[in-house]
Write an enzyme that holds these catalytic residues in place. Structure first.
Site, PDB file in Angstrom:
ATOM      1  N   THR A 197       5.535  -2.930  -0.280  1.00 25.08           N
ATOM      2  CA  THR A 197       4.350  -2.945  -1.150  1.00 25.08           C
ATOM      3  C   THR A 197       4.690  -3.688  -2.439  1.00 25.08           C
ATOM      4  O   THR A 197       5.843  -3.719  -2.848  1.00 25.08           O
ATOM      5  CB  THR A 197       3.979  -1.485  -1.474  1.00 25.08           C
ATOM      6  OG1 THR A 197       3.524  -0.886  -0.290  1.00 25.08           O
ATOM      7  CG2 THR A 197       2.924  -1.358  -2.565  1.00 25.08           C
ATOM      8  N   ARG A 225      -6.235   4.971   8.096  1.00 25.87           N
ATOM      9  CA  ARG A 225      -5.441   5.657   7.068  1.00 25.87           C
ATOM     10  C   ARG A 225      -5.477   4.876   5.744  1.00 25.87           C
ATOM     11  O   ARG A 225      -5.337   3.662   5.719  1.00 25.87           O
ATOM     12  CB  ARG A 225      -4.003   5.796   7.556  1.00 25.87           C
ATOM     13  CG  ARG A 225      -3.050   6.470   6.556  1.00 25.87           C
ATOM     14  CD  ARG A 225      -2.271   5.452   5.743  1.00 25.87           C
ATOM     15  NE  ARG A 225      -1.212   6.073   4.943  1.00 25.87           N
ATOM     16  CZ  ARG A 225      -0.505   5.426   4.020  1.00 25.87           C
ATOM     17  NH1 ARG A 225      -0.729   4.147   3.782  1.00 25.87           N
ATOM     18  NH2 ARG A 225       0.416   6.052   3.322  1.00 25.87           N
ATOM     19  N   GLY A 227      -3.682   4.808   1.911  1.00 18.47           N
ATOM     20  CA  GLY A 227      -2.541   5.347   1.166  1.00 18.47           C
ATOM     21  C   GLY A 227      -2.843   5.524  -0.307  1.00 18.47           C
ATOM     22  O   GLY A 227      -3.999   5.656  -0.725  1.00 18.47           O
ATOM     23  N   ASP A 228      -1.793   5.528  -1.096  1.00 24.57           N
ATOM     24  CA  ASP A 228      -1.931   5.769  -2.537  1.00 24.57           C
ATOM     25  C   ASP A 228      -2.280   4.525  -3.329  1.00 24.57           C
ATOM     26  O   ASP A 228      -2.803   4.620  -4.447  1.00 24.57           O
ATOM     27  CB  ASP A 228      -0.612   6.322  -3.086  1.00 24.57           C
ATOM     28  CG  ASP A 228       0.535   5.327  -2.878  1.00 24.57           C
ATOM     29  OD1 ASP A 228       0.678   4.815  -1.746  1.00 24.57           O
ATOM     30  OD2 ASP A 228       1.271   5.038  -3.831  1.00 24.57           O
ATOM     31  N   THR A 248       5.517   2.845  -5.281  1.00 25.21           N
ATOM     32  CA  THR A 248       5.742   2.413  -3.900  1.00 25.21           C
ATOM     33  C   THR A 248       6.474   3.513  -3.159  1.00 25.21           C
ATOM     34  O   THR A 248       7.385   4.135  -3.703  1.00 25.21           O
ATOM     35  CB  THR A 248       6.551   1.106  -3.838  1.00 25.21           C
ATOM     36  OG1 THR A 248       6.945   0.879  -2.471  1.00 25.21           O
ATOM     37  CG2 THR A 248       7.796   1.131  -4.702  1.00 25.21           C
ATOM     38  N   GLY A 249       6.064   3.754  -1.939  1.00 26.16           N
ATOM     39  CA  GLY A 249       6.710   4.797  -1.159  1.00 26.16           C
ATOM     40  C   GLY A 249       5.720   5.447  -0.216  1.00 26.16           C
ATOM     41  O   GLY A 249       4.682   4.855   0.100  1.00 26.16           O
ATOM     42  N   GLY A 251       2.787   7.078   0.670  1.00 26.38           N
ATOM     43  CA  GLY A 251       1.586   7.224  -0.132  1.00 26.38           C
ATOM     44  C   GLY A 251       1.030   8.637  -0.170  1.00 26.38           C
ATOM     45  O   GLY A 251       0.493   9.070  -1.188  1.00 26.38           O
TER      46      GLY A 251
HETATM   47  N1  ASP Z   1       2.660   3.366  -0.839  1.00 26.64           N
HETATM   48  C1  ASP Z   1       2.274   2.558   0.278  1.00 26.64           C
HETATM   49  C2  ASP Z   1       1.390   3.367   1.178  1.00 26.64           C
HETATM   50  O1  ASP Z   1       1.673   4.503   1.425  1.00 26.64           O
HETATM   51  C3  ASP Z   1       3.425   2.057   1.060  1.00 26.64           C
HETATM   52  C4  ASP Z   1       4.551   1.476   0.264  1.00 26.64           C
HETATM   53  O2  ASP Z   1       4.649   1.628  -0.933  1.00 26.64           O
HETATM   54  O3  ASP Z   1       5.388   0.806   0.859  1.00 26.64           O
HETATM   55  O4  ASP Z   1       0.436   2.837   1.675  1.00 26.64           O
END
Ligand code: ASP
Length: 328
Positions: A197, A225, A227-228, A248-249, A251
């Site tokens: 991301t 789906r 995400g965040d 990032t991570g 979500g």
């Molecule tokens: N945060 C993003 C999500 O969950 C994914 C990512 O940060 O790599 O969609």
């Protein structure tokens, strides 16, 4: 340390007024600290790159980060707004197939791409986001159009794509987003945890801050789906009084804990400075291995923390700082 201060000639009592908005109880030693003229931090995703990463892969990431960071630095040096800079630098990262945003986005479980993005202007708290778009080349541009040209904050799916046509935001054939590497990752399903991301936070010469985040989400995520990254307060937040944040991570965890908003809340309610607030969120709110955050405050201080093995990231400011990194 801060040679290009905008406030060096301003009396101390005025500084106290200017910075009193950063937190309700700002740490005493921050109150009179001069601000940097501009600052920027970016990330290209938290992930699992290890010491065994091939040199060419490592160098490729660093080169991509450097190109994006240089563009942001030049814009801010030239007086561009934080908001324009965030959008422009996110577009560069979206167009770069190395990252999981725009071209190079991961595949969902149905073998397609659904992209999420958001942007926030810390000077007005205006924000815009799009979720689950499948044909928008640069979702961050559409997020900004939602912010500036609708009375809404978040548009999803087909409605967002129709809106893209009405505001002239480019659409592409979904094939555009797919890369061989991401196809292989889908085949391996969740074995590929390199998220990729992208996110940018910036402080401009006018004292305004902004944040933006864009993603293809998680490999093999369920169709539909979200995400965040398009959720303001979870993956993105900016408020001139406190800080700008991009995450990032995983979500779901960022949404559950309102991660991006929490950083500013800890500054405001607990009197923490930016670095301490980011540490608290990454070390105590998030479980190990979940992700990372980049953040900056209105004085141009930058904090970048992650609890995964790696986070692609970069930072530059008007003191001459310029660095791109993958590991500590
Ligand atoms: N945060 C993003 C999500 O969950 C994914 C990512 O940060 O790599 O969609």
């Amino acid at each position: 340390m801060f040679p290009q201060s905008r406030f060096t000639a301003v009396p101390v009592f005025l500084l106290a007024v200017v910075f009193s908005g950063c937190a309700s109880t700002p740490p005493a030693d921050n109150a009179a600290e001069p601000a940097l003229a501009w600052a920027i931090a970016l990330h290209g995703g938290a992930g699992t790159l290890g010491a065994d990463t091939a040199d060419d892969v490592r160098d490729g990431y660093l080169e991509s980060l450097e190109i994006a960071l240089t563009a942001g630095k030049e814009l801010l040096e030239g007086g561009a707004s934080a908001l324009d800079t965030v959008e422009h630098v996110v577009v560069i990262l979206e167009d770069d197939p190395r990252f999981n945003a725009g071209r190079g986005a991961v595949f969902n479980a149905a073998g397609g791409h659904e992209l999420d993005a958001s942007i926030m202007d810390g000077s007005t708290l205006a924000c815009g986001a799009v979720a689950g778009v499948r044909t928008v080349r640069n979702p961050i541009r559409l997020a900004r159009a939602v912010m500036e040209r609708t009375r809404h904050v978040l548009l999803g799916g087909e409605g967002a794509e129709e809106f893209a046509d009405t505001v002239g935001v480019e659409r592409v054939d979904p094939e555009y987003f797919g890369t061989e590497r991401r196809r292989r990752a889908l085949e391996r399903r969740l074995a590929d945890k390199d998220k990729g991301t992208v996110g940018v936070v910036a402080l401009d010469r006018h004292g305004n801050i902004a944040a933006g985040t864009s993603t293809g989400g998680l490999t093999a995520k369920m169709y539909g789906r979200i995400g965040d990254s398009p959720v303001v307060g979870a993956g993105t937040y900016a408020d001139n009084r406190r800080c700008a944040v991009s995450g990032t991570g995983v979500g779901e965890e960022f949404i559950r804990h309102s991660v991006a908003y929490s950083v500013g809340a800890m500054m405001e309610y607990e009197g923490l400075d930016l670095a301490a607030a980011v540490d608290r969120v990454v070390d105590e709110t998030l479980e190990p291995g979940i992700g990372g955050i980049i953040a900056l405050d209105p004085q141009g201080r930058i904090a970048m923390r992650y609890n995964t093995p790696s986070m692609l990231r970069g930072a530059a400011d008007s003191s001459g700082r310029f660095e791109v990194k993958i590991w500590d």
